[in-house]
Design an enzyme around this catalytic site. Structure first.
Site, PDB file in Angstrom:
ATOM      1  N   ASP A 145       1.228  -1.165   0.177  1.00 44.79           N
ATOM      2  CA  ASP A 145      -0.381  -0.018   0.259  1.00 44.79           C
ATOM      3  C   ASP A 145       0.588   1.404   0.051  1.00 44.79           C
ATOM      4  O   ASP A 145       2.188   0.908   0.729  1.00 44.79           O
ATOM      5  CB  ASP A 145      -1.604   0.205   1.205  1.00 44.79           C
ATOM      6  CG  ASP A 145      -2.037  -1.209   1.024  1.00 44.79           C
ATOM      7  OD1 ASP A 145      -2.502  -1.730   0.168  1.00 44.79           O
ATOM      8  OD2 ASP A 145      -3.008  -1.077   1.852  1.00 44.79           O
TER       9      ASP A 145
ATOM     10  N   LYS B 248      -4.747   2.599  -1.992  1.00 42.67           N
ATOM     11  CA  LYS B 248      -5.603   3.857  -2.538  1.00 42.67           C
ATOM     12  C   LYS B 248      -4.822   4.756  -1.733  1.00 42.67           C
ATOM     13  O   LYS B 248      -4.428   4.952  -0.652  1.00 42.67           O
ATOM     14  CB  LYS B 248      -7.003   3.362  -1.927  1.00 42.67           C
ATOM     15  CG  LYS B 248      -7.096   1.388  -2.543  1.00 42.67           C
ATOM     16  CD  LYS B 248      -8.372   1.062  -1.506  1.00 42.67           C
ATOM     17  CE  LYS B 248      -9.052   0.027  -2.162  1.00 42.67           C
ATOM     18  NZ  LYS B 248      -7.389  -1.340  -2.492  1.00 42.67           N
TER      19      LYS B 248
ATOM     20  N   MET C  30      -7.951   8.469   9.284  1.00 43.46           N
ATOM     21  CA  MET C  30      -8.084   8.545   7.546  1.00 43.46           C
ATOM     22  C   MET C  30      -9.580   9.842   7.644  1.00 43.46           C
ATOM     23  O   MET C  30     -10.343  10.168   6.602  1.00 43.46           O
ATOM     24  CB  MET C  30      -8.894   7.633   7.058  1.00 43.46           C
ATOM     25  CG  MET C  30      -7.483   6.995   6.781  1.00 43.46           C
ATOM     26  SD  MET C  30      -8.429   5.330   5.846  1.00 43.46           S
ATOM     27  CE  MET C  30      -8.790   4.313   7.388  1.00 43.46           C
TER      28      MET C  30
END
Length: 474
Positions: free
Chosen positions: A251, A273, A386
């Site tokens: 990632d 992502k 996040m």
């Protein structure tokens, strides 16, 4: 990296040493050991040089150095006590594009000589790029104690067996498994005890087993948590599996320092992502993991933090289970634990927080289903992953459900990494503060944030600068 570490083949190549004293001899002895054709220029030679000359190991010119002495030379070393001569050797070598080392003069070196741990043909070279040679020597001493003397013999025997193995075991990955099993098993023990004939027979036995297992070989997957960024927080088990992997799917949150520890010839596939960047859909990631494993490869799925904390690791393992592919999980330090510790913010404290709650600010498209009345309670620490893009919504919900506007908050950007930044303020300023932070960042809400004034220990100077910036923003 200040220097490119390379191992040069100097056998029978002409190498020039300018100087005839003890330092020059140490460098000459190293060149001779590597098989070089050594030419020495010096008015006088010490006793070691004299013996080497009498034995025909070196050639000698009892003259002053002149630039033409470098014609046809592969590399040169200047080791005189006269700066003018050393400077002339350096300048002349540069003009001819000859690699040159002026001893104890980093400004006049196009190559440096590292500290060496010699288990030929296994060679370990240690360098501090000339900045701390004593430290490099201390590292060498530690490695000398750690690396067994029989490594060289083991490598020699393995080298003789390589072609035979390639004829019987066609798969490169299967051959890699073979050598890992040999070097970690009875073969190594036999070489260490001096039973080299038996060691060679052990390789034959292992190769027969490997040949039989080729058709039956099955891939496997390791789901590994890479931690929040500091490579020192990686677990030993994670490092071992990363060094054995054929394929690594990683990632964006995995730091460069951690990626540097992956086996050099492993296939690297980015499936991260990230907002504003091309992202690999989760379904495609799942398909890739299964596909590589079905090819018989050892797959590492490397995820930032811990794979079971907002990492969708469970979803990926469900797909592997349905496909009948064996897997294992190596937990990592999640960002809530790592980043807060490096910022000096304890998640719990008897006086300020009896509970800690972790949530994700990456809310589902179908709406906000979080229990904000519970999240807004006092005497607890709220850690939001996040959450930058939803910071305004988070601030509004916490305030409207009873959390005080002056509740201390912190935004930890790139926690545990050298570039870590900590922005601190109050809940009423969260949305404003978030505009000055970049992903990946962690939001911490609670009175424990104030303890960082006493407890911060990592990146202290940078943290103070960030606090000053926040005061100006306010």
């Amino acid at each position: 990296m200040d220097y490119l570490p390379i191992f040069a083949d100097i056998r029978r190549r002409p190498c020039l040493v300018v100087g005839g004293g003890d330092v020059a001899w140490r460098k000459t002895r190293m060149l001779l050991k590597a098989g070089a054709d050594v030419r020495v220029i010096a008015r006088e030679l010490n006793g070691d040089f004299q013996q080497a000359l009498q034995a025909g190991e070196i050639t000698h010119q009892a003259e002053e150095f002149v630039p033409s002495d470098l014609d046809g030379i592969f590399l040169a070393i200047a080791a005189t006590d006269r700066k003018a001569v050393n400077a002339l050797v350096y300048q002349s070598a540069n003009q001819r594009q000859v690699m040159v080392n002026v001893v104890d003069d980093m400004q006049r070196c196009s190559f440096i000589v590292p500290s060496i741990v010699d288990r030929s043909p296994i060679i370990v070279a240690i360098s501090s790029s000339g900045k701390a040679p004593v430290l490099a020597r201390l590292v060498r001493e530690k490695l000398e104690a750690l690396l067994p003397q029989h490594l060289g013999r083991m490598a020699e025997i393995a080298g003789r067996f390589r072609n035979r193995l390639a004829q019987t075991v066609s798969s490169a990955s299967q051959r890699r498994y073979f050598w890992e099993q040999a070097f970690n098993g009875r073969f190594s023990e036999l070489v260490a005890s001096g039973q080299e004939k038996q060691a060679e027979q052990e390789l034959v036995s292992l190769s027969v087993q490997s040949q039989q297992q080729q058709v039956l070989s099955q891939g496997q997957v390791a789901l590994i948590g890479a931690g929040p960024g500091d490579a020192g927080l990686l677990t030993l088990r994670a490092l071992q599996l990363m060094q054995q992997a054929d394929v690594v799917l990683y990632d964006y949150l995995v730091s460069d320092e951690v990626m540097d520890l992956v086996r050099r010839d492993a296939e690297l596939v980015c499936v991260g992502k990230k907002a504003g960047f091309h992202s690999v859909p989760q379904e495609e990631t799942n398909e890739l993991i299964v596909r590589y494993a079905e090819q018989g490869k050892r797959v590492v799925r490397l995820k930032g933090g811990d794979p079971f904390v907002f990492g969708r690791g469970g979803e990926e393992l469900e797909v592997l289970f349905d496909a009948g592919i064996p897997f294992q999980v190596v937990p990592g330090i999640t960002a809530a634990a790592g980043a807060t510790a490096y910022a000096g913010i304890p998640l719990t404290h008897r006086d300020y927080a009896q509970t800690a709650m972790f949530i994700t600010g990456h809310l589902k498209p179908d709406g906000d289903q979080l229990d904000w009345s519970t999240l807004a309670r006092g005497k607890q620490t709220l850690v939001i992953y996040m959450g930058l893009m939803k910071s305004s919504h988070i601030q509004q919900q916490l305030l409207s459900h009873g959390r005080a506007a002056d509740t201390p908050i912190a935004i930890i950007e790139r926690g545990t990494q050298k570039s870590q930044k900590v922005l601190k303020g109050q809940l009423g300023e969260l949305a404003t503060l978030a505009q000055h932070a970049a992903s990946p960042s962690l939001i911490v809400v609670g009175e424990v944030v104030n303890l960082s004034e006493k407890l911060h220990w990592f990146g202290k100077q940078e943290q103070q600068l960030q606090q000053s910036a926040v005061v100006k923003l306010a």
